[in-house]
Structures are given as structure tokens and as C-alpha cells.
Design an enzyme around this catalytic site. Structure first.
Site, PDB file in Angstrom:
ATOM      1  N   LYS A  60       0.860  -1.189   0.000  1.00  0.00           N
ATOM      2  CA  LYS A  60       0.000   0.000   0.000  1.00  0.00           C
ATOM      3  C   LYS A  60       0.895   1.238   0.000  1.00  0.00           C
ATOM      4  O   LYS A  60       1.816   1.351   0.821  1.00  0.00           O
ATOM      5  CB  LYS A  60      -0.834  -0.035   1.290  1.00  0.00           C
ATOM      6  CG  LYS A  60      -2.283   0.303   1.109  1.00  0.00           C
ATOM      7  CD  LYS A  60      -3.051   0.031   2.388  1.00  0.00           C
ATOM      8  CE  LYS A  60      -4.224   0.966   2.477  1.00  0.00           C
ATOM      9  NZ  LYS A  60      -4.991   0.772   3.706  1.00  0.00           N
TER      10      LYS A  60
HETATM   11  O1  G3P Z   1      -8.860   1.553   5.000  1.00  0.00           O
HETATM   12  C1  G3P Z   1      -8.865   2.922   5.341  1.00  0.00           C
HETATM   13  C2  G3P Z   1      -9.661   3.168   6.553  1.00  0.00           C
HETATM   14  O2  G3P Z   1      -9.150   2.434   7.613  1.00  0.00           O
HETATM   15  C3  G3P Z   1      -9.802   4.585   6.935  1.00  0.00           C
HETATM   16  O3  G3P Z   1     -10.977   4.642   7.644  1.00  0.00           O
HETATM   17  O4  G3P Z   1     -12.596   5.548   9.238  1.00  0.00           O
HETATM   18  O5  G3P Z   1     -10.137   6.063   9.490  1.00  0.00           O
HETATM   19  O6  G3P Z   1     -11.463   7.085   7.654  1.00  0.00           O
HETATM   20  P1  G3P Z   1     -11.310   5.903   8.563  1.00  0.00           P
END
Ligand code: G3P
Length: 214
Positions: free
Chosen positions: A83
Site C-alpha cells: 500500500k
Molecule cells: O482503510 C482505510 C480506513 O481504515 C480509513 O478509515 O474511518 O479512518 O477514515 P477511517
């Protein structure tokens, strides 16, 4: 449609596996830091547990550093996807990894233009973060729609879409309706998807009525 677990927690991943909801796993430094263990050791465990792709993020922001880290990650297991953050160096690294046969995920995508560049660089996956766009008053689902239609209109772009930063069951339903390739879902949202007050009420009623069996 594939569903990944957006988590670095082994128990959450195991739980999702029992429901057929772990076609792969996405991690990021925030998710790994939450587990508090050695991140490389954690990633190795996850790679052993899951048959599908395990997405592991590089921390370097420069091209050489990304290549070095990404190659180390890729050596860890056959199912690792490297990634890479959406930066010019990240696009260059995606192109280099493509030539080496190492699969990549261009992450932190917030515009259709970024997705186009990532696809042209040869990223295996792009990872638009819809919840974070909603957080700042934009329409995250619309971004997913745009990227989906761009990739459909240009079949030479072979990059697959992973919808990330999914925050609600509604997001999952809308993304599934759009036919997004892969949804990476946190375990909290998986639990929310499973429950419905009418299911609970119906089960309670059936059990109550079963007491009347003769
Ligand atoms: O895979 C990306 C994700 O973990 C981000 O999520 O909720 O931190 O925006 P969030």
C-alpha cells in the site's frame, strides 16, 4: 463483490472469516498501532491467517524508501499487497512495482483525477476514502461513482477499486448497488449490518410462541 476486513485485529479478522467476509484484509499504520504489537509480526500473523490479499502500507514518502520498504513487505508472504500513499513518488513506485510484478494499492485517494493517475501508473488497486470526504462535507459515494464510471468507460485501465473509510451500513448497501469491486469494512459496521430490530423482535416472538407447543 469482494469484502475485506479493514482491521489489524486478529480476532476481528477471525470473526469475519467465519461469516465469509474476509476475502482480504486492509491495514494501515493507524490500525496496526491500535494493536500495540510489533507491526511486522502482526502483519505476518495476518498473512498466515488469511488466504486472500493482505494490504500493508509503506511509511516512506520518497521513491527509494518506498521501493526498499515495499520489497521487504512483499518478501514477507505471497499474499502481500504493498500500500502506497498518493504522492508523485507513490505513483513512480507503483510503476516500478508493476514492472517487478509486486501488486500495489494506491491509498488516500480523494479525487477522480488521483484515481486516473494511479491507474495509469499501473496500481493494482486504488483506495478512495469515502467517509473522510463525508467528514468535510463532500459526497464520498459520488467519488466512488465517478471512479467506477471512468474505469468502466476505459477498460484499458485494469485497476480495481477498493472502497475504504466505510462508516455505515448504508455505505455498504450503496457501494454494493454501484457494483464496486471490493468493499473494505470495519468490524463495527459488519456487526451493524447483521442486526435489525425486527429480526430480534421476530426471534423473541417465535421463542415465546414456541412455549405454547403442545
Ligand atoms: O482503510 C482505510 C480506513 O481504515 C480509513 O478509515 O474511518 O479512518 O477514515 P477511517
Amino acid at each position: 463483490m469482494e469484502m475485506y476486513v479493514d482491521s489489524a485485529n486478529l480476532e476481528e479478522i477471525r470473526q469475519a472469516q467465519t461469516l465469509g467476509l474476509a476475502d482480504g484484509v486492509t491495514t494501515n499504520p493507524t490500525l496496526l498501532a491500535k494493536e500495540g504489537d510489533d507491526p511486522m509480526a502482526m502483519l505476518q500473523e495476518i498473512c498466515k491467517l488469511v488466504q486472500g490479499p493482505v494490504h500493508a502500507e509503506v511509511l516512506s514518502l520518497d521513491y527509494e524508501g518506498m521501493l526498499k520498504e515495499g520489497r521487504e513487505l512483499a518478501k514477507m508472504a505471497d499474499n502481500v499487497v504493498v500500500k502506497i500513499p498518493m504522492l508523485k513518488a507513490g505513483l513512480q513506485a507503483a510503476k516500478a512495482f508493476r514492472a517487478e510484478g509486486i501488486p500495489t494499492n494506491l491509498t488516500l485517494i480523494f479525487s477522480p483525477g488521483q484515481a486516473i493517475l494511479a491507474a495509469k501508473a499501473g496500481a493494482t488497486y486504488v483506495c478512495p476514502f469515502l467517509g473522510r470526504l463525508d467528514d468535510i462535507g463532500h459526497d464520498g459515494l459520488y467519488l466512488l461513482q465517478q471512479i467506477k464510471s471512468i474505469f468502466k468507460a476505459n477498460p484499458d485501465l485494469e485497476t480495481r477499486i477498493i472502497a475504504a473509510s466505510i462508516r455505515t451500513p448504508g455505505h455498504v448497501v450503496e457501494l454494493a448497488q454501484m457494483g464496486i469491486d471490493i468493499l473494505t469494512v470495519p468490524s463495527k459496521v459488519l456487526s451493524q449490518l447483521e442486526r435489525h430490530p425486527l429480526s430480534d423482535a421476530g426471534i423473541a416472538q417465535f421463542l415465546e410462541d414456541a412455549k405454547k407447543f403442545k
